[in-house]
Design an enzyme around this catalytic site. Structure first.
Site, PDB file in Angstrom:
ATOM      1  N   ILE A  44     -48.289  40.249 109.428  1.00 34.22           N
ATOM      2  CA  ILE A  44     -49.022  40.268 108.148  1.00 34.22           C
ATOM      3  C   ILE A  44     -50.527  40.115 108.359  1.00 34.22           C
ATOM      4  O   ILE A  44     -51.328  40.684 107.609  1.00 34.22           O
ATOM      5  CB  ILE A  44     -48.466  39.221 107.149  1.00 34.22           C
ATOM      6  CG1 ILE A  44     -48.887  39.578 105.721  1.00 34.22           C
ATOM      7  CG2 ILE A  44     -48.890  37.811 107.489  1.00 34.22           C
ATOM      8  CD1 ILE A  44     -48.352  40.896 105.226  1.00 34.22           C
ATOM      9  N   SER A  58     -54.575  32.150 117.844  1.00 34.44           N
ATOM     10  CA  SER A  58     -53.204  32.605 118.030  1.00 34.44           C
ATOM     11  C   SER A  58     -52.885  32.491 119.507  1.00 34.44           C
ATOM     12  O   SER A  58     -53.776  32.661 120.341  1.00 34.44           O
ATOM     13  CB  SER A  58     -53.107  34.079 117.585  1.00 34.44           C
ATOM     14  OG  SER A  58     -51.849  34.383 117.062  1.00 34.44           O
ATOM     15  N   ARG A  59     -51.625  32.208 119.843  1.00 32.39           N
ATOM     16  CA  ARG A  59     -51.287  32.034 121.255  1.00 32.39           C
ATOM     17  C   ARG A  59     -51.347  33.358 122.005  1.00 32.39           C
ATOM     18  O   ARG A  59     -51.717  33.414 123.163  1.00 32.39           O
ATOM     19  CB  ARG A  59     -49.898  31.416 121.389  1.00 32.39           C
ATOM     20  CG  ARG A  59     -49.802  30.023 120.768  1.00 32.39           C
ATOM     21  CD  ARG A  59     -48.364  29.618 120.570  1.00 32.39           C
ATOM     22  NE  ARG A  59     -47.618  30.639 119.834  1.00 32.39           N
ATOM     23  CZ  ARG A  59     -46.342  30.558 119.512  1.00 32.39           C
ATOM     24  NH1 ARG A  59     -45.653  29.490 119.862  1.00 32.39           N
ATOM     25  NH2 ARG A  59     -45.752  31.521 118.853  1.00 32.39           N
ATOM     26  N   LYS A  96     -47.688  32.984 101.887  1.00 36.54           N
ATOM     27  CA  LYS A  96     -46.453  32.523 101.274  1.00 36.54           C
ATOM     28  C   LYS A  96     -45.363  32.469 102.335  1.00 36.54           C
ATOM     29  O   LYS A  96     -45.427  33.261 103.277  1.00 36.54           O
ATOM     30  CB  LYS A  96     -46.018  33.416 100.106  1.00 36.54           C
ATOM     31  CG  LYS A  96     -45.995  34.910 100.375  1.00 36.54           C
ATOM     32  CD  LYS A  96     -45.043  35.537 101.353  1.00 36.54           C
ATOM     33  CE  LYS A  96     -43.598  35.200 101.326  1.00 36.54           C
ATOM     34  NZ  LYS A  96     -42.836  36.094 102.284  1.00 36.54           N
ATOM     35  N   ASP A 132     -37.184  34.703 102.461  1.00 37.05           N
ATOM     36  CA  ASP A 132     -38.577  34.959 102.864  1.00 37.05           C
ATOM     37  C   ASP A 132     -39.153  36.114 102.039  1.00 37.05           C
ATOM     38  O   ASP A 132     -40.212  35.958 101.431  1.00 37.05           O
ATOM     39  CB  ASP A 132     -38.688  35.220 104.374  1.00 37.05           C
ATOM     40  CG  ASP A 132     -40.118  35.508 104.774  1.00 37.05           C
ATOM     41  OD1 ASP A 132     -40.914  34.554 104.849  1.00 37.05           O
ATOM     42  OD2 ASP A 132     -40.468  36.686 104.962  1.00 37.05           O
TER      43      ASP A 132
HETATM   44  P1  NAP Z   1     -45.018  37.197 112.615  1.00 41.82           P
HETATM   45  O1  NAP Z   1     -45.222  38.677 112.779  1.00 41.82           O
HETATM   46  O2  NAP Z   1     -43.917  36.544 113.348  1.00 41.82           O
HETATM   47  O3  NAP Z   1     -46.418  36.510 112.912  1.00 41.82           O
HETATM   48  C1  NAP Z   1     -46.642  35.126 112.861  1.00 41.82           C
HETATM   49  C2  NAP Z   1     -47.522  34.729 114.039  1.00 41.82           C
HETATM   50  O4  NAP Z   1     -47.670  33.308 114.034  1.00 41.82           O
HETATM   51  C3  NAP Z   1     -46.891  35.072 115.375  1.00 41.82           C
HETATM   52  O5  NAP Z   1     -47.302  36.369 115.795  1.00 41.82           O
HETATM   53  C4  NAP Z   1     -47.390  33.977 116.298  1.00 41.82           C
HETATM   54  O6  NAP Z   1     -48.557  34.421 116.952  1.00 41.82           O
HETATM   55  C5  NAP Z   1     -47.794  32.843 115.381  1.00 41.82           C
HETATM   56  N1  NAP Z   1     -46.966  31.643 115.587  1.00 41.82           N
HETATM   57  C6  NAP Z   1     -47.417  30.388 115.847  1.00 41.82           C
HETATM   58  N2  NAP Z   1     -46.435  29.520 115.953  1.00 41.82           N
HETATM   59  C7  NAP Z   1     -45.303  30.210 115.820  1.00 41.82           C
HETATM   60  C8  NAP Z   1     -43.942  29.862 115.865  1.00 41.82           C
HETATM   61  N3  NAP Z   1     -43.532  28.605 116.053  1.00 41.82           N
HETATM   62  N4  NAP Z   1     -43.028  30.857 115.671  1.00 41.82           N
HETATM   63  C9  NAP Z   1     -43.412  32.130 115.479  1.00 41.82           C
HETATM   64  N5  NAP Z   1     -44.716  32.510 115.427  1.00 41.82           N
HETATM   65  C10 NAP Z   1     -45.644  31.566 115.591  1.00 41.82           C
HETATM   66  O7  NAP Z   1     -44.772  36.857 111.066  1.00 41.82           O
HETATM   67  P2  NAP Z   1     -45.418  37.572 109.789  1.00 41.82           P
HETATM   68  O8  NAP Z   1     -44.527  38.622 109.276  1.00 41.82           O
HETATM   69  O9  NAP Z   1     -46.819  37.912 110.042  1.00 41.82           O
HETATM   70  O10 NAP Z   1     -45.263  36.364 108.748  1.00 41.82           O
HETATM   71  C11 NAP Z   1     -46.119  35.249 108.771  1.00 41.82           C
HETATM   72  C12 NAP Z   1     -46.138  34.670 107.360  1.00 41.82           C
HETATM   73  O11 NAP Z   1     -46.592  35.688 106.473  1.00 41.82           O
HETATM   74  C13 NAP Z   1     -44.748  34.247 106.860  1.00 41.82           C
HETATM   75  O12 NAP Z   1     -44.853  33.073 106.111  1.00 41.82           O
HETATM   76  C14 NAP Z   1     -44.319  35.411 105.990  1.00 41.82           C
HETATM   77  O13 NAP Z   1     -43.466  35.014 104.943  1.00 41.82           O
HETATM   78  C15 NAP Z   1     -45.644  35.885 105.447  1.00 41.82           C
HETATM   79  N6  NAP Z   1     -45.636  37.297 105.036  1.00 41.82           N
HETATM   80  C16 NAP Z   1     -45.077  38.268 105.815  1.00 41.82           C
HETATM   81  C17 NAP Z   1     -45.039  39.585 105.330  1.00 41.82           C
HETATM   82  C18 NAP Z   1     -44.427  40.722 106.131  1.00 41.82           C
HETATM   83  O14 NAP Z   1     -44.228  41.808 105.576  1.00 41.82           O
HETATM   84  N7  NAP Z   1     -44.156  40.574 107.412  1.00 41.82           N
HETATM   85  C19 NAP Z   1     -45.563  39.898 104.106  1.00 41.82           C
HETATM   86  C20 NAP Z   1     -46.192  38.905 103.375  1.00 41.82           C
HETATM   87  C21 NAP Z   1     -46.201  37.616 103.848  1.00 41.82           C
HETATM   88  P3  NAP Z   1     -48.879  33.845 118.420  1.00 41.82           P
HETATM   89  O15 NAP Z   1     -47.632  33.999 119.231  1.00 41.82           O
HETATM   90  O16 NAP Z   1     -50.007  34.727 118.888  1.00 41.82           O
HETATM   91  O17 NAP Z   1     -49.268  32.410 118.228  1.00 41.82           O
END
Ligand code: NAP
Length: 309
Positions: free
Chosen positions: A11, A33-34, A87, A165
């Site tokens: 996101i 970010s890691r 969110k 989610d």
């Molecule tokens: P994601 O792709 O998994 O990205 C989250 C990032 O957070 C990871 O790339 C990771 O980056 C970091 N992180 C740090 N601690 C972590 C842990 N313990 N476990 C996993 N990742 C960790 O997730 P995302 O889809 O972007 O979602 C993040 C948030 O945005 C969620 O709350 C989700 O509900 C919200 N969201 C997502 C979307 C969607 O379509 N995907 C839409 C709207 C909102 P590093 O490894 O570099 O630290």
């Protein structure tokens, strides 16, 4: 205003980075970010380092999954930074209340964002429903988890919320457009044998006027994806499609302001954050989360086939 983005995943890259870059109000000054980075932007791997070395950055926007979010956001608030949360704003209600208390103590703005509330059809739906008598409302939120959440193991772990989610986005719209408060009356949760969170859920709600309110959420939808809310009233039928992007009244699409496209959700969130900081204000509405946690508490659990990505 300078902003740091924390948690460079899907996101952050799909929506936050383009929204910040396109805005005259904001400058993406650092990331934390890691693994993830953004070309041309100073990258940290530790939030304490970023907060210590970049005292010029007054706003921190968190795109981490919900479980690691609280600890990082609390550090930013204690360091006197204004905070914006993706969110859902946390993994528990108590964490969110604690962040609110901390933000008041440190006199900073806290914004628990609900991007779907910024979808183009939502304000029109709220206005149309305001003087109608609701008879029935149904949410159908069915998407393919493999397509929209690839490799996101955290969704299946405790606190990841599973199909809630995306489902919480629908609930953020419902709680915004309905004039009356509702609460969960029953739920059925389908949980894969190898997961901690539901892959599908059916939820029923109590409405003070006796309207039938239900939500069908499913992460196993292949082919056409469905993010629809339909409301039957004494004066006609309202339908929101495309996650709130299109509004239909009695089968006719209601024209939207040309600026309110789907990609406008995040620019509008950042514009609102700029106003909150300017006004020294907060915006923390936890009602969508309450419904999710009530459904997880009341829901009858049914085991289903293991989820293999
Ligand atoms: P994601 O792709 O998994 O990205 C989250 C990032 O957070 C990871 O790339 C990771 O980056 C970091 N992180 C740090 N601690 C972590 C842990 N313990 N476990 C996993 N990742 C960790 O997730 P995302 O889809 O972007 O979602 C993040 C948030 O945005 C969620 O709350 C989700 O509900 C919200 N969201 C997502 C979307 C969607 O379509 N995907 C839409 C709207 C909102 P590093 O490894 O570099 O630290």
């Amino acid at each position: 205003m300078k902003v740091a983005l924390v948690g460079i995943g899907k996101i952050a890259l799909d929506q936050h980075v383009p929204a910040i870059i396109a805005s005259p109000d904001w400058e993406l000054a650092a990331t934390t970010s890691r693994h993830g980075t953004v070309d041309g932007v100073q990258a940290f791997t530790d939030i304490d380092d970023m907060l210590a070395q970049r005292s010029d950055i007054r706003v921190v926007s968190f795109c981490l999954p919900p479980v690691p979010r609280y600890e990082a956001a609390a550090r930013a608030i204690r360091a006197g930074r204004h905070v914006m949360l993706e969110k859902p704003p946390g993994a528990t209600l108590s964490e969110c209340h604690a962040l609110e208390t901390l933000a008041r103590k440190h006199r900073v703005s806290l914004f628990a964002t609900w991007h779907s509330r910024e979808a183009a059809g939502v304000a029109g739906a709220r206005a149309w429903l305001a003087d109608k008598t609701l008879r029935r409302l149904s949410v159908t939120w069915k998407e393919d988890v493999r397509r929209w959440h690839p490799g996101q193991d955290w969704i299946w772990q405790p606190g990841g919320m599973g199909v809630f989610d995306p489902g919480i986005n629908a609930l953020s719209i419902v709680t915004d457009i309905l004039p009356d408060p509702i609460h969960v009356s029953s739920a059925r949760l389908e949980i894969p044998e190898n997961c901690q969170t539901p892959i599908a859920a059916s939820v029923a709600f109590h409405h003070p006027g006796g309207a039938e309110i239900s939500a069908e959420l499913d992460f196993r939808q292949e082919g056409e994806q469905t993010w629809t809310i339909s409301a039957e009233t004494d004066q006609g039928m309202l339908v929101l499609t495309g996650g709130g992007a299109q509004l239909w009244i009695d089968g006719q699409e209601v024209a939207q302001d040309a600026g309110l496209t789907l990609t406008g959700e995040y620019p509008r969130l950042y514009a609102r954050m700029a106003r909150l900081v300017k006004d020294g204000a907060m915006d923390v509405d936890l009602s969508p989360m309450r419904h999710v946690f009530d459904a997880l508490c009341l829901g009858r659990r049914v085991n289903t086939a293991p989820f293999i990505e």
